[in-house]
Write an enzyme that holds these catalytic residues in place. Sequence first.
Site, short mmCIF file in Angstrom:
data_model
loop_
_atom_site.label_atom_id
_atom_site.label_comp_id
_atom_site.label_asym_id
_atom_site.label_seq_id
_atom_site.Cartn_x
_atom_site.Cartn_y
_atom_site.Cartn_z
N GLY A 1 -7.76 -8.26 -3.48
CA GLY A 1 -8.31 -8.58 -2.17
C GLY A 1 -9.26 -9.78 -2.24
N ASP B 1 -2.55 0.59 -6.85
CA ASP B 1 -3.52 0.46 -7.94
C ASP B 1 -3.29 1.49 -9.04
OD1 ASP B 1 -6.23 1.18 -9.25
OD2 ASP B 1 -6.63 -0.76 -8.31
N TRP C 1 -8.01 -2.97 -9.37
CA TRP C 1 -6.97 -3.99 -9.15
C TRP C 1 -6.87 -4.33 -7.67
CZ3 TRP C 1 -7.39 -5.62 -13.52
CH2 TRP C 1 -7.29 -4.83 -14.65
N ASP C 2 -7.06 -3.33 -6.80
CA ASP C 2 -7.14 -3.62 -5.37
C ASP C 2 -8.29 -4.58 -5.09
OD1 ASP C 2 -5.03 -2.14 -4.28
OD2 ASP C 2 -6.21 -0.30 -4.18
N ALA C 3 -9.42 -4.35 -5.74
CA ALA C 3 -10.59 -5.21 -5.51
C ALA C 3 -10.29 -6.64 -5.97
CB ALA C 3 -11.81 -4.65 -6.24
#
Lengths: 386, 386
Positions: A164, A130, A159-161
């Site tokens: 996912g 991220d 960006w991870d959120a």
Amino acid sequence: MTDILKGLKLVEISAFIAAPLAGLSLAQMGAEVIRIDQRGGGPDAARWPLSPEGESLYWQGLNKAKRSVQLDLRHEDGQRTARALVQDAGMLVTNRPDTGWLDYDRLREHRPDLIMLAIRGTHDGRGAIDYTIQARTGLPFLTGRARADAPVNQMLPAWDAVCGLLAASGLLAAERRRRETGMGGLIELSLEDCALWMLGNLGMLAEAELGPARQPTGNDVFGAFGSDFATRDGRRVMVAALSNRQWHALTEATGTTDAMDHLARAFDVDLTTDAGRWTAREPIKLRLAQWFSARDHASVAATLTRHRVLWGPYQTITELVRDDPTCSEANPLFARVAQPGAGAYLTPGIPLDFGTPRSPASRQAHPQGADTDDVLSRLRPLFAQS
Amino acid sequence: MTDILKGLKLVEISAFIAAPLAGLSLAQMGAEVIRIDQRGGGPDAARWPLSPEGESLYWQGLNKAKRSVQLDLRHEDGQRTARALVQDAGMLVTNRPDTGWLDYDRLREHRPDLIMLAIRGTHDGRGAIDYTIQARTGLPFLTGRARADAPVNQMLPAWDAVCGLLAASGLLAAERRRRETGMGGLIELSLEDCALWMLGNLGMLAEAELGPARQPTGNDVFGAFGSDFATRDGRRVMVAALSNRQWHALTEATGTTDAMDHLARAFDVDLTTDAGRWTAREPIKLRLAQWFSARDHASVAATLTRHRVLWGPYQTITELVRDDPTCSEANPLFARVAQPGAGAYLTPGIPLDFGTPRSPASRQAHPQGADTDDVLSRLRPLFAQS
């Protein structure tokens, strides 16, 4: 009880945020999710923040509602068992390198309808997380009081959120197709692509390609009216108006309706449009600041709320957790749950409210590795031998 | 062609980001999504950024791959037609007030298995948007060089993104249940709950409740090693190491392996752990800065990439779009698409790669209202009369 996804089975061979968040979303909606880690703990087993006793609150937060299995993935026995669990479940999400024992073609030998979602850093095999992608997106040059020699990262690994959560939708979409056609498949998803997609969705890539470059705007909401103000007692509030109703609420609450008419004439702008409010934002802010700086926070809060102005108080996370009723058991999102090695703390269920209470299991993190024996004992003999 | 969700139908009565993003995700995977707006354009019809010709790039970005219908929703005729479209599709996502003509119980009269997802600001009816929620979360006090009297908002409306993507998963989960049980349902989702959920998932609520309060850390990655560095020619890069492999890659690339051994002894820390690297981050940064500041960006980039260090260049959005191959048609995420009133620009498809090329239709925004006649002419007579 939120068991909307009853009967759905997923194995997660994962670490950090994106892949675990995909599993978490489905697990909190009632899917059976088995997370597999290296025996002794994966790379995020002790990731900060920690509880006072030293347990990873990060790991617990991202792995609620899942079963936790540990295997020796460095040796063939552990890899074979992990493969059997994947083939039994028929669905896998991973952010590990999906080669060798975790190769899709090898996994589907015993499970031709396998759905496998592989999360990578970038579409072309560069490593990325991220924080390195954030730098690339340009947002750190538009944040706060960033300067060209001092870009500002955002704190949230957004960006991870995005990655996912998009993975969770991708798995559900693929499972829908499997029910219709019997077909599984390999789905590839790159963290960097997720960031580029969102920038594109917000029109920011097209803006950079076609138009004049966007300039940093501090805490102002771009292209509309939104800004932060200080109150007399040194608190701050964020205030916004994205519609004429919201704008009128704001000028009425602050008694500035006439003043704004005069500003509109003085600066020759139409304050009934977003564009006009954006163009005249500096004089608007100067005028509103008079009102905010003459009042204490409590009075500001009461008046804005009474007029249904769009606003929020700035507060620290500590204040949020300690003082804000929305972050307490008064909000059905939360229950206070005893978590392994950390005591009881406020734990959210899934925000999606399907009209039934969220189940206690959906908020419970299991101790790392605690489900290993039980899960392996239930593994169907067919797969255990594969 | 990415028609994974073939046969899924969804009506969107929406504006801004969260609800449209839910529809966009499903539409780009092949669902038939009809967005309904007020005749003449909804509140986000002209939202910035704009194309040089004045079209909303924001609206286009969030509404690719959808059909666009405009009705007079202020009058009963338009409301009746919108209701018929919802009942025909059997699935609705909205962020409008879901009362009156848009009340769930009224809508399901003619469609008992209706799935309706209603997005609200907060769980208890307070108004809220991403920016007012940001203030409340505490993150602006942890961002960059924030001070107590100058919190820093993040640029990305990340809570809108989380909410919209979770809504997409919620719709797919509900549709899975409907296929199994015949049951529809009302699903409620609040933007504020989405933010609280993510803070909880990252362990940040528990940290604030149990532990010492987190302090701002600038651009450093909390609890691990990650920081930004200036190169000799005035560029900046973000560098991180979340595992021992990544840490060794970094010290080998920068020729600091011996130096780090000495630092570990000088400060009595174990640099083979996240905790040790976090504790000693200031001396580590001082030593690494020597290496970065003695080299130009091109040389830094080549060396870090060769050693597979986790890193990314800071660049503006303009540089990203103009110079970075990952943001170009060399990346299969993108195609250059002629969009209404804006000419051709780089447009992303869905990041989920199902192994088949993304369809041209999945990147195409329709002119606002352009599908009204066609969609109404296909409305089944049963529903048209309801």
